[in-house]
Scaffold this active site. Structure first.
Site, PDB file in Angstrom:
ATOM      1  N   GLU A  23       5.102  46.524  -3.062  1.00 53.00           N
ATOM      2  CA  GLU A  23       4.931  46.504  -4.510  1.00 53.00           C
ATOM      3  C   GLU A  23       3.870  45.501  -4.966  1.00 53.00           C
ATOM      4  OE1 GLU A  23       8.795  43.892  -5.746  1.00 53.00           O
ATOM      5  OE2 GLU A  23       9.003  45.503  -4.286  1.00 53.00           O
ATOM      6  N   SER A  26      10.178  47.514   3.112  1.00 55.07           N
ATOM      7  CA  SER A  26      10.849  46.749   2.048  1.00 55.07           C
ATOM      8  C   SER A  26      12.268  46.325   2.416  1.00 55.07           C
ATOM      9  CB  SER A  26      10.867  47.566   0.747  1.00 55.07           C
ATOM     10  OG  SER A  26       9.568  47.944   0.372  1.00 55.07           O
ATOM     11  N   ARG A  39       2.010  49.283 -11.794  1.00 55.54           N
ATOM     12  CA  ARG A  39       1.312  48.306 -10.961  1.00 55.54           C
ATOM     13  C   ARG A  39      -0.205  48.470 -11.027  1.00 55.54           C
ATOM     14  NH1 ARG A  39       5.382  44.839 -10.584  1.00 55.54           N
ATOM     15  NH2 ARG A  39       7.213  45.738  -9.571  1.00 55.54           N
ATOM     16  N   ARG A  49      20.570  47.204  -9.989  1.00 51.74           N
ATOM     17  CA  ARG A  49      21.666  47.102  -9.014  1.00 51.74           C
ATOM     18  C   ARG A  49      22.934  46.568  -9.669  1.00 51.74           C
ATOM     19  NH1 ARG A  49      17.115  47.098  -6.144  1.00 51.74           N
ATOM     20  NH2 ARG A  49      17.128  47.674  -3.911  1.00 51.74           N
ATOM     21  N   SER A 109      11.523  55.019   2.232  1.00 51.69           N
ATOM     22  CA  SER A 109      11.912  54.095   1.168  1.00 51.69           C
ATOM     23  C   SER A 109      13.226  53.421   1.527  1.00 51.69           C
ATOM     24  CB  SER A 109      12.067  54.825  -0.174  1.00 51.69           C
ATOM     25  OG  SER A 109      12.582  53.948  -1.161  1.00 51.69           O
ATOM     26  N   SER A 129      14.743  45.181 -10.194  1.00 50.01           N
ATOM     27  CA  SER A 129      15.547  45.552  -9.031  1.00 50.01           C
ATOM     28  C   SER A 129      16.965  45.007  -9.139  1.00 50.01           C
ATOM     29  CB  SER A 129      14.881  45.058  -7.748  1.00 50.01           C
ATOM     30  OG  SER A 129      13.630  45.675  -7.559  1.00 50.01           O
TER      31      SER A 129
END
Length: 433
Positions: A319, A204, A391, A34, A175, A30
């Protein structure tokens, strides 16, 4: 893909006994993606040290290169390092999103700043992932788009080099990436951007806090004082020199192994303060019976093989659900996982997938409106299907520590975020193969 990662089916190894292991977890996906986006929008070159090198981050780097950004991949002191030189964004370009939500959602606003057409597509299942809030917001800002009917992949951004910016109203309940996508590019819009969420509670939220933090690290002014509203002022984006934290969500299965097998697992470099949602694994494992200790050297989790049941709202940390569900299937009494209806729109429908695969091994899992009820039952050998979802691989590996004969289908799919997973897993267990 790591050359040591097997392909095809992988027999998940059982734990040989209590563990005493240290696992060096690679950088956060993540944060890596970014930082990469902002480096491509900056005024000068940026240096990113210890980025995660995986399918998702490689797709991001390749996409930025296709838009004209120069990325030099190096090794410094045996660690990966990227030198990112921002150049004029341009089309025509074709962007392969794979299954990476950060690519398919973060880059359309960036592509709108290019000069020329930029087309987006990805893996077959990626075409089922929601995109409408980002695409609708770009249209509201005057960006021309071409789609093939549905507001989803594939689509084309017809860019003219600038975006006027302003205020957009979106429903980001599917999301948090929809908000982050607009914020990351917003400083380069003529009027900046104000994003207002109108809908069910956002999932999230820590990921949006992460986006705000990296923007501020790059000198961008962000106002997030009002609930469900974020304002990014128009400005230059400053270059950064950063070292990426370990990926705390990818650390979850390794730390969970101490709870399943007994003994201790340590992850060095665990940050004292972080915006990573995966940091919540500390409290979750504590609630499930582990002894959790954080000091300046890292995080240590110890267990005795006993796993306590939990009733958890995982809305902000969805997650972690697959690994937590695997632990709950091995617990001493029923568990309830709540607040995760949005996982139906992830790499796969994670709620349906976890229900099918745990029950396929003899479990008793019931899917609810917003989560899972997991009643422990004796588990047996069998194939654990992964649905192209990294996952799911991690969840299956956790189960395999205690359940002999668990075979993980298509283990290479874990390369989406952790290509070295099977090698690190084997090292944790003291295996040399």
């Amino acid at each position: 893909m790591d050359p040591h990662t097997p392909t095809g089916d992988w027999p998940a190894p059982t734990a040989p006994g209590p563990l005493d292991s240290t696992v060096l977890v690679p950088g956060s996906k993540s944060l890596t993606n970014r930082y990469a986006v902002l480096a491509a929008l900056a005024t000068d070159a940026s240096r990113i040290t210890r980025p995660l090198v995986s399918r998702d981050t490689t797709l991001m780097i390749d996409a930025l290169r296709s838009l004209g950004t120069q990325v030099i991949e190096e090794e410094v002191d045996d660690e990966p390092s990227w030198l990112i030189e921002p150049l004029a964004l341009r089309g025509p370009a074709r962007i392969d999103c794979g299954l990476a939500g950060t690519v398919m959602r973060f880059l359309p606003p960036v592509a709108a700043l290019a000069d020329g057409e930029v087309s987006f597509d990805g893996d077959p299942h990626a075409r089922n992932r929601p995109m409408a809030p980002v695409l609708g917001a770009l249209r509201d800002l005057g960006v021309e788009l071409r789609t093939e009917g549905a507001e989803a992949l594939p689509f084309t951004v017809v860019a003219n080099g600038s975006v006027r910016g302003g205020t957009v109203l979106i429903d980001a309940s599917g999301s948090s990436q929809f908000v982050s996508a607009l914020l990351l590019a917003g400083a380069r819009f003529e009027q900046g951007i104000t994003v207002v969420h109108d809908g069910k509670p956002l999932p999230s939220l820590p990921h949006i806090a992460m986006t705000v933090e990296v923007l501020r690290d790059s000198g961008v002014v962000v106002d997030d004082l009002d609930a469900n509203t974020w304002r990014v002022e128009p400005s230059e984006v400053c270059p950064v020199e950063v070292e990426v934290e370990p990926d705390l969500s990818n650390a979850a299965p390794f730390l969970s192994a101490a709870l399943v097998a007994g003994g201790s697992v340590r992850v060095p470099g665990w940050p004292q303060f972080t915006t990573q949602a995966g940091d919540a694994i500390r409290d979750i494992l504590d609630a499930m019976g582990a002894d959790v200790s954080l000091d300046r050297d890292g995080l240590t989790v110890s267990g005795d093989g006993q796993i306590s049941a939990v009733d958890l709202d995982l809305h902000d940390v969805g997650e972690l659900t697959p690994v937590v569900a695997a632990l709950a299937a091995l617990a001493d009494s029923p568990s309830q996982l709540r607040g995760i209806a949005h996982l139906r729109g992830h790499e796969t429908d994670r709620l349906a997938a976890l229900t099918a695969e745990l029950n396929g091994l003899g479990g008793k899992v019931t899917e609810t409106d917003d989560g899972l009820r997991i009643d422990p039952a004796p588990l047996h050998e069998g194939v654990f299907h992964t649905y192209g979802d990294h996952r799911m691989v991690m969840a299956a590996a956790v189960l395999g520590l205690r359940v002999p004969g668990v075979v993980v289908e298509d283990v290479a799919t874990v390369g989406k975020t952790l290509p070295t997973f099977t090698r690190l897993w084997g090292q944790m267990l003291g295996r040399r193969d």
